[in-house]
Write a protein that holds these residues in place. Sequence first.
Motif, short mmCIF file in Angstrom:
data_model
loop_
_atom_site.label_atom_id
_atom_site.label_comp_id
_atom_site.label_asym_id
_atom_site.label_seq_id
_atom_site.Cartn_x
_atom_site.Cartn_y
_atom_site.Cartn_z
N ILE A 46 -6.85 -1.01 9.61
CA ILE A 46 -6.27 -0.88 8.27
C ILE A 46 -4.82 -0.44 8.37
O ILE A 46 -3.94 -0.95 7.67
CB ILE A 46 -7.10 0.11 7.42
CG1 ILE A 46 -8.47 -0.50 7.09
CG2 ILE A 46 -6.36 0.47 6.12
CD1 ILE A 46 -9.45 0.47 6.47
N HIS A 50 -1.60 -2.63 7.03
CA HIS A 50 -0.69 -2.03 6.05
C HIS A 50 0.74 -2.01 6.60
O HIS A 50 1.69 -2.40 5.92
CB HIS A 50 -1.14 -0.61 5.71
CG HIS A 50 -0.13 0.14 4.90
ND1 HIS A 50 0.65 1.14 5.44
CD2 HIS A 50 0.24 0.04 3.60
CE1 HIS A 50 1.45 1.63 4.52
NE2 HIS A 50 1.22 0.98 3.39
N LYS A 54 3.92 -4.03 5.31
CA LYS A 54 4.99 -3.19 4.73
C LYS A 54 6.34 -3.56 5.33
O LYS A 54 7.37 -3.57 4.64
CB LYS A 54 4.69 -1.72 4.98
CG LYS A 54 5.67 -0.76 4.29
CD LYS A 54 5.27 0.68 4.50
CE LYS A 54 6.26 1.62 3.81
NZ LYS A 54 5.90 3.06 4.06
N ASN A 58 5.76 -5.86 1.62
CA ASN A 58 4.57 -5.73 0.77
C ASN A 58 4.50 -4.29 0.28
O ASN A 58 4.56 -3.35 1.09
CB ASN A 58 3.31 -6.09 1.56
CG ASN A 58 2.06 -6.14 0.69
OD1 ASN A 58 1.68 -5.16 0.09
ND2 ASN A 58 1.41 -7.30 0.66
N GLN A 64 -4.39 1.56 -1.15
CA GLN A 64 -4.71 0.29 -1.82
C GLN A 64 -5.21 -0.75 -0.81
O GLN A 64 -6.14 -1.50 -1.09
CB GLN A 64 -3.49 -0.23 -2.57
CG GLN A 64 -3.16 0.56 -3.83
CD GLN A 64 -1.87 0.07 -4.48
OE1 GLN A 64 -0.83 -0.02 -3.82
NE2 GLN A 64 -1.94 -0.24 -5.76
N VAL A 65 -4.56 -0.78 0.36
CA VAL A 65 -5.01 -1.70 1.41
C VAL A 65 -6.43 -1.35 1.83
O VAL A 65 -7.29 -2.22 2.00
CB VAL A 65 -4.05 -1.66 2.62
CG1 VAL A 65 -4.62 -2.44 3.80
CG2 VAL A 65 -2.68 -2.22 2.23
N ARG A 66 -6.70 -0.06 1.99
CA ARG A 66 -8.04 0.39 2.37
C ARG A 66 -9.06 -0.01 1.31
O ARG A 66 -10.16 -0.49 1.63
CB ARG A 66 -8.04 1.90 2.58
CG ARG A 66 -9.41 2.46 3.00
CD ARG A 66 -9.37 3.96 3.20
NE ARG A 66 -8.69 4.32 4.43
CZ ARG A 66 -7.54 4.96 4.50
NH1 ARG A 66 -6.91 5.33 3.39
NH2 ARG A 66 -7.00 5.24 5.67
N GLU A 80 0.60 -10.15 -3.03
CA GLU A 80 0.47 -9.04 -2.09
C GLU A 80 -0.99 -8.76 -1.77
O GLU A 80 -1.34 -8.44 -0.63
CB GLU A 80 1.17 -7.79 -2.63
CG GLU A 80 2.67 -7.95 -2.77
CD GLU A 80 3.39 -6.65 -3.08
OE1 GLU A 80 4.57 -6.53 -2.74
OE2 GLU A 80 2.74 -5.74 -3.66
N VAL A 84 -2.98 -9.12 2.02
CA VAL A 84 -3.88 -8.16 2.66
C VAL A 84 -5.18 -8.84 3.07
O VAL A 84 -5.67 -8.66 4.20
CB VAL A 84 -4.17 -6.98 1.71
CG1 VAL A 84 -5.26 -6.07 2.31
CG2 VAL A 84 -2.91 -6.17 1.46
N TYR A 88 -6.43 -9.24 6.96
CA TYR A 88 -7.71 -8.68 7.41
C TYR A 88 -8.58 -9.77 8.03
O TYR A 88 -9.21 -9.55 9.08
CB TYR A 88 -8.43 -8.03 6.23
CG TYR A 88 -9.72 -7.34 6.63
CD1 TYR A 88 -9.70 -6.26 7.52
CD2 TYR A 88 -10.94 -7.75 6.13
CE1 TYR A 88 -10.88 -5.63 7.90
CE2 TYR A 88 -12.11 -7.12 6.50
CZ TYR A 88 -12.08 -6.06 7.38
OH TYR A 88 -13.24 -5.44 7.76
#
Length: 330
Positions: A46, A50, A54, A58, A64-66, A80, A84, A88
Amino acid sequence: MGEYKPPFTITNEILSYVSSISEKIGQITAVNNLQTKPHLRKNNRIKSIHSSLKIEANSLSLGQVRDLINGRPVLGEQKEIQEVKNAYAAYEQLAKIHPYDINDLKKFHNIMTKYVVEESGDFRHGEEGVFNGEQCIFMAPPARLVPQLINELFSWMKESHGSVHPLILSSVFHYEFVFIHSFSDGNGRMARLWHTAILSKWKPIFEYIPIESQIEKFQDEYYEAIARCHVNGESTVFIEFMLRQIDRILSDISVQLSEDNEHLSEYVKKVLDIMEYDIPYTASALMEKLNLKSKEGFRRNYLRPAMDMGLIQMTIPDKPNSRNQRYVKI
């Protein structure tokens, strides 16, 4: 045309970092069986996603990514959010990447840029430059040369992966790939993914190490190293930069794991063992899992020490006594 060899010099600094990194990997592997800690791999993955996004502007936060990766709804720009999800999906297949296969490069670019890049999975057809605001830092090679340049780079990797140390080879690839700028978008993300893939084939421990987060911490130095290499016409400075960051993050992980093993009380270890990452728990639920009756004893021996060490946090830190309070392992 003669056989292509990316220009770089093996310096004493590079050799020193290769030795230091190899030693630290050996120490971490000998003391800790990371394969028994899937939560660590997920947490670091994660962080990798991120940080890599970033770097490319992004704006979604780590939280929020988590949440997105854990299937929770997140408010944000659709592009965005899709980035993600794509990243992932790509990182989850990290072990399946064949890092010396151009077809795999295109396949994973398609995964990484699905729905957000028009030429997803295809080499660019237009001319590209790297800009800082309105200032052009450098112009990438003409689009018509991209297939040839990529073929030369991958041919060199195939021929050299048994003679050039993976720590050096992966860094050379990273720089050369960024310079070629093979795709219309997503080049930085792919360079960092491929760097990790090459290292993971050498030592699987690199699946657990968020190199991308270290790059993001030193983002200005990252771009400065790339710019200096453009001027120098070789990747030595970038190799030194990347090995320095890998050495640093391995030191951090070694300390973290050492503290986990040596300095945690049995109480803290027990409460961490019964908690899953990113799942909020009430105090009552944790006490039930631990088969405890005394709320005061639970807070004094288990919860408070874990929170003081930054291992558990409140979901409502501004209202510690809220009836809706939950606790999350981080």
